[in-house]
Design an enzyme around this catalytic site. Sequence first.
Site, short mmCIF file in Angstrom:
data_model
loop_
_atom_site.label_atom_id
_atom_site.label_comp_id
_atom_site.label_asym_id
_atom_site.label_seq_id
_atom_site.Cartn_x
_atom_site.Cartn_y
_atom_site.Cartn_z
N ARG A 1 45.99 48.24 40.64
CA ARG A 1 44.99 48.19 41.71
C ARG A 1 44.49 46.76 41.93
O ARG A 1 44.42 46.26 43.05
CB ARG A 1 43.81 49.10 41.34
CG ARG A 1 42.57 48.92 42.20
CD ARG A 1 41.39 49.71 41.64
NE ARG A 1 40.95 49.21 40.34
CZ ARG A 1 40.16 48.15 40.15
NH1 ARG A 1 39.72 47.47 41.19
NH2 ARG A 1 39.81 47.79 38.94
N ARG A 2 44.15 46.10 40.82
CA ARG A 2 43.65 44.72 40.94
C ARG A 2 44.76 43.78 41.42
O ARG A 2 44.53 42.90 42.26
CB ARG A 2 43.11 44.24 39.58
CG ARG A 2 41.79 44.89 39.20
CD ARG A 2 41.41 44.59 37.76
NE ARG A 2 40.07 45.11 37.43
CZ ARG A 2 39.67 45.43 36.19
NH1 ARG A 2 40.52 45.27 35.18
NH2 ARG A 2 38.47 45.89 35.98
N SER B 1 36.26 51.15 20.34
CA SER B 1 36.18 49.79 20.86
C SER B 1 34.72 49.34 20.94
O SER B 1 33.80 50.16 21.02
CB SER B 1 36.83 49.70 22.24
OG SER B 1 35.99 50.32 23.20
N SER C 1 45.99 46.03 35.62
CA SER C 1 45.73 47.07 36.62
C SER C 1 46.51 46.84 37.91
O SER C 1 46.31 45.83 38.59
CB SER C 1 44.23 47.08 36.93
OG SER C 1 43.97 47.52 38.23
N THR D 1 45.78 40.68 34.47
CA THR D 1 45.18 42.01 34.62
C THR D 1 46.24 43.06 34.37
O THR D 1 47.39 42.89 34.77
CB THR D 1 44.57 42.24 36.02
OG1 THR D 1 44.21 43.63 36.14
CG2 THR D 1 45.54 41.89 37.13
N LYS E 1 36.10 56.19 34.85
CA LYS E 1 37.38 55.82 35.48
C LYS E 1 38.58 56.17 34.60
O LYS E 1 39.70 56.17 35.07
CB LYS E 1 37.39 54.35 35.91
CG LYS E 1 37.39 53.35 34.79
CD LYS E 1 37.49 51.93 35.37
CE LYS E 1 37.30 50.94 34.29
NZ LYS E 1 38.01 49.95 33.86
N ASP E 2 38.34 56.48 33.30
CA ASP E 2 39.44 56.91 32.42
C ASP E 2 39.69 58.42 32.49
O ASP E 2 40.65 58.91 31.92
CB ASP E 2 39.11 56.57 30.95
CG ASP E 2 39.05 55.08 30.69
OD1 ASP E 2 39.69 54.32 31.45
OD2 ASP E 2 38.36 54.67 29.74
N ARG F 1 47.00 43.52 28.50
CA ARG F 1 46.02 44.51 28.11
C ARG F 1 45.34 44.06 26.83
O ARG F 1 45.59 42.97 26.34
CB ARG F 1 46.61 45.92 28.01
CG ARG F 1 47.79 46.12 27.11
CD ARG F 1 48.05 47.60 26.95
NE ARG F 1 46.83 48.29 26.52
CZ ARG F 1 46.82 49.44 25.87
NH1 ARG F 1 47.94 50.06 25.61
NH2 ARG F 1 45.69 50.00 25.50
N GLY F 2 44.45 44.89 26.30
CA GLY F 2 43.70 44.48 25.13
C GLY F 2 42.21 44.52 25.43
O GLY F 2 41.80 44.74 26.58
N ASN F 3 41.40 44.32 24.40
CA ASN F 3 39.95 44.39 24.59
C ASN F 3 39.44 43.09 25.24
O ASN F 3 40.22 42.18 25.53
CB ASN F 3 39.25 44.67 23.25
CG ASN F 3 39.52 43.57 22.22
OD1 ASN F 3 39.83 42.44 22.57
ND2 ASN F 3 39.41 43.92 20.97
N VAL F 4 38.14 43.05 25.45
CA VAL F 4 37.54 41.91 26.15
C VAL F 4 37.85 40.58 25.45
O VAL F 4 38.24 39.60 26.09
CB VAL F 4 36.01 42.11 26.28
CG1 VAL F 4 35.33 40.86 26.81
CG2 VAL F 4 35.72 43.29 27.21
N THR G 1 40.38 39.80 23.48
CA THR G 1 41.80 39.46 23.66
C THR G 1 42.02 38.86 25.04
O THR G 1 42.69 37.83 25.20
CB THR G 1 42.67 40.72 23.51
OG1 THR G 1 42.35 41.35 22.27
CG2 THR G 1 44.15 40.39 23.53
N ARG G 2 41.46 39.51 26.05
CA ARG G 2 41.69 39.06 27.43
C ARG G 2 41.09 37.68 27.69
O ARG G 2 41.75 36.81 28.24
CB ARG G 2 41.12 40.08 28.41
CG ARG G 2 41.87 41.39 28.37
CD ARG G 2 41.30 42.41 29.32
NE ARG G 2 41.83 43.73 29.02
CZ ARG G 2 42.04 44.68 29.92
NH1 ARG G 2 41.77 44.45 31.18
NH2 ARG G 2 42.51 45.84 29.56
N ARG H 1 35.10 56.48 21.50
CA ARG H 1 36.19 55.58 21.10
C ARG H 1 35.60 54.49 20.23
O ARG H 1 34.40 54.25 20.23
CB ARG H 1 36.83 54.97 22.35
CG ARG H 1 37.69 55.93 23.13
CD ARG H 1 38.15 55.30 24.44
NE ARG H 1 38.82 54.02 24.22
CZ ARG H 1 39.01 53.11 25.15
NH1 ARG H 1 38.56 53.30 26.38
NH2 ARG H 1 39.63 51.98 24.88
N CYS I 1 45.13 57.35 37.02
CA CYS I 1 44.30 56.16 36.82
C CYS I 1 45.10 54.88 36.86
O CYS I 1 44.54 53.80 36.97
CB CYS I 1 43.61 56.21 35.46
SG CYS I 1 42.58 57.63 35.23
#
Length: 318
Positions: A129-130, A13, A127, A125, A81-82, A151-154, A156-157, A11, A244
């Site tokens: 789960r979180r 990213s 997720s 988050t 995990k994906d 959501r978004g990359n590191v 962005t978050r 990918r 997932c």
Amino acid sequence: MTEKALRLGTRRSKLAMAQSGQVAEAVSQVTGRPVELVEITTYGDVSREHLAQIGGTGVFVAALREALARGEVDFAVHSLKDLPTAQPDELVVAAIPVREDPRDVMVTRDALKLTDLPRGARIGTGSPRRMAQLNAYARSRGMDIETVPIRGNVDTRIGYVLKGELDAVVLAAAGMNRIGRSDEVTDVLSVDTVLPAPGQGALAIECTADDAELVAALAELDDPFTRAAVTAERSLLAALEAGCSAPVGALADLLADGQIVKEMRLRGVVGSTDGSTLVQLSTTGPVPETHEAAMTLGRELAAEMLAQGAAGLMGERA
């Protein structure tokens, strides 16, 4: 004459490129061949929808697997995990290298710890789960938090926190470590607070099953303990019939007596996203020596969790 370069599908990213670069180096060492990265855009990278809506499972994986099947790349690197729990016959996960830190971490404003966040703190988050586990943790301690889907990359978050839009965001420790940004982490969440996603922190190196030479070469990067642990975690996930994007956490860790690894403990959790209900169980047994033994460990714990009402909490699945 130098051997033809191996093509590694990844990918685009920053995180994917970082982890693929690390794998490329290792593969180059065991094969003696140069490795070139082939960047592939996946549906999960371009879609702006929340992961839980676009089906979570496989949205980052399908395009890489199609490139493998078409022979455009020789092997691919995935965040484990994906990866969907069902494995296509024509592809094989040739190696699961030693796992990075599986835990979740937080980046918070003013370097606050989770326990120090103010009333009404907004935690970002994407997720379920979180969300489920953070909300359950807050309830059990009389804390008042709000989990906000993002959501978004590191970048962005973390940006949401830096701009003051959120008080905290939750990320995977492994990702922060791999892109060299672990110094920005303000709190590491104990696995007793938030169990990670099944396979979190581990990578899967996948190639076509008929390329015996490459399968054998890649296998040198495999870590049997990591493979046994993530196989048990993913077996639990599959037995709960969860994708997932379902609110399932699982972690298998090795219990050692001095230098000798004696047993494997598998912990699983599933909960409603508001944290009002949580089914959390664990089991301990001998370290699985075979794939089947690791699968059985996961299936047995899943059966116990289902017996305690886990099925009713899996409502997020498509």
